[in-house]
Design an enzyme around this catalytic site. Sequence first.
Site, PDB file in Angstrom:
ATOM      1  N   LYS A 117      26.151  87.461  47.942  1.00 35.71           N
ATOM      2  CA  LYS A 117      25.053  86.420  47.118  1.00 35.71           C
ATOM      3  C   LYS A 117      25.399  85.170  47.451  1.00 35.71           C
ATOM      4  O   LYS A 117      26.156  84.703  48.074  1.00 35.71           O
ATOM      5  CB  LYS A 117      25.549  86.693  45.634  1.00 35.71           C
ATOM      6  CG  LYS A 117      26.718  86.250  45.196  1.00 35.71           C
ATOM      7  CD  LYS A 117      27.161  86.597  43.828  1.00 35.71           C
ATOM      8  CE  LYS A 117      28.449  86.401  43.191  1.00 35.71           C
ATOM      9  NZ  LYS A 117      28.699  86.711  41.745  1.00 35.71           N
TER      10      LYS A 117
ATOM     11  N   TYR B 186      32.646  52.570  44.755  1.00 31.81           N
ATOM     12  CA  TYR B 186      31.680  52.173  43.438  1.00 31.81           C
ATOM     13  C   TYR B 186      32.643  51.614  42.531  1.00 31.81           C
ATOM     14  O   TYR B 186      33.797  52.335  42.203  1.00 31.81           O
ATOM     15  CB  TYR B 186      30.780  53.156  43.029  1.00 31.81           C
ATOM     16  CG  TYR B 186      29.760  53.556  44.068  1.00 31.81           C
ATOM     17  CD1 TYR B 186      28.614  52.683  44.102  1.00 31.81           C
ATOM     18  CD2 TYR B 186      29.591  54.827  44.550  1.00 31.81           C
ATOM     19  CE1 TYR B 186      27.690  52.830  44.871  1.00 31.81           C
ATOM     20  CE2 TYR B 186      28.517  55.147  45.507  1.00 31.81           C
ATOM     21  CZ  TYR B 186      27.477  53.969  45.502  1.00 31.81           C
ATOM     22  OH  TYR B 186      26.317  54.486  46.359  1.00 31.81           O
TER      23      TYR B 186
END
Length: 296
Positions: free
Chosen positions: A41, A262
């Site tokens: 899957k 950041y």
Amino acid sequence: MGDCFGKDRAWIELDMGALRHNVAALRALLPPGCALMPAVKADAYGHGAVLIARELNRLGVRAFCVASAREGAQLRGSGVEGEILVLGYTHPRLIPLLYRSRLTQTVLDASYAECLNQAGLPLEVQIKIDTGMHRLGFDPRCDMDELISRLKHQNAIIPRSVFSHFVGSDSDDFDNFSDMQFKLFDEGSKKLQSAFSHKILRHMDNSAGIEHFPERQMDMCRLGLGLYGIDSRDNSVLNTVSTLKTTILQIHRVPKEETVGYSRKGVLTRDSVIGAIPIGYADGLNRRLGCGHFYC
């Protein structure tokens, strides 16, 4: 190494030899007559479902798990042979796709069994029993009689297997709960088996359960992350199938106490050599792994 997915900014390399090793190692743990049912899957967890399933076919694997009917149809349309079990819900409008692609649908409850029956198409199904995950499936303590009655008073859907899922087979901490789960499954699945003249297969073990609960392997074992080399109990047994690789764009020499990234959260504790790579959170690399929280 095996196949690569596009070498430009970053790429995945697949080691098919590792895949073959993992299949052989896990098969060696199974008794005669017990088959592997690998989970492919979510595009085989990013490894490429068609590529992986075709290789597994070459290794003699003849049963697979997918999340949706469309995933299963893609495999069948690519020539994958054997049973393909849809673990999740399939909308009634896609029931013809189940039939055309020869997919096995999971029956989630009695009303869903009736929905599949009303489509009027001969479908093979597997029965999901909820033994404690509380995600999908029948409660074997109160729903089995209604299910059996509905299955026996129709002629469209054919039950082939019954299964459940351990909540914590990767840890000894849940052994008592796992014992309770298996007892519920054993009683419910045997009741279902006794209601039909044809053989109904049983499976409950996942990757960790293959090692942890060898006495509960039964007819099949659903092999998930273990297939790809992630062994929650003993990482020395299996080999990693995929490796994410990238290139270094630029090297910076940055002194101690400077910051990187950041919000100035990445504070250097020593003079450092910093490499910039062309991969980030848009590619699935979580930005919270920055500032020294991720190592490889």
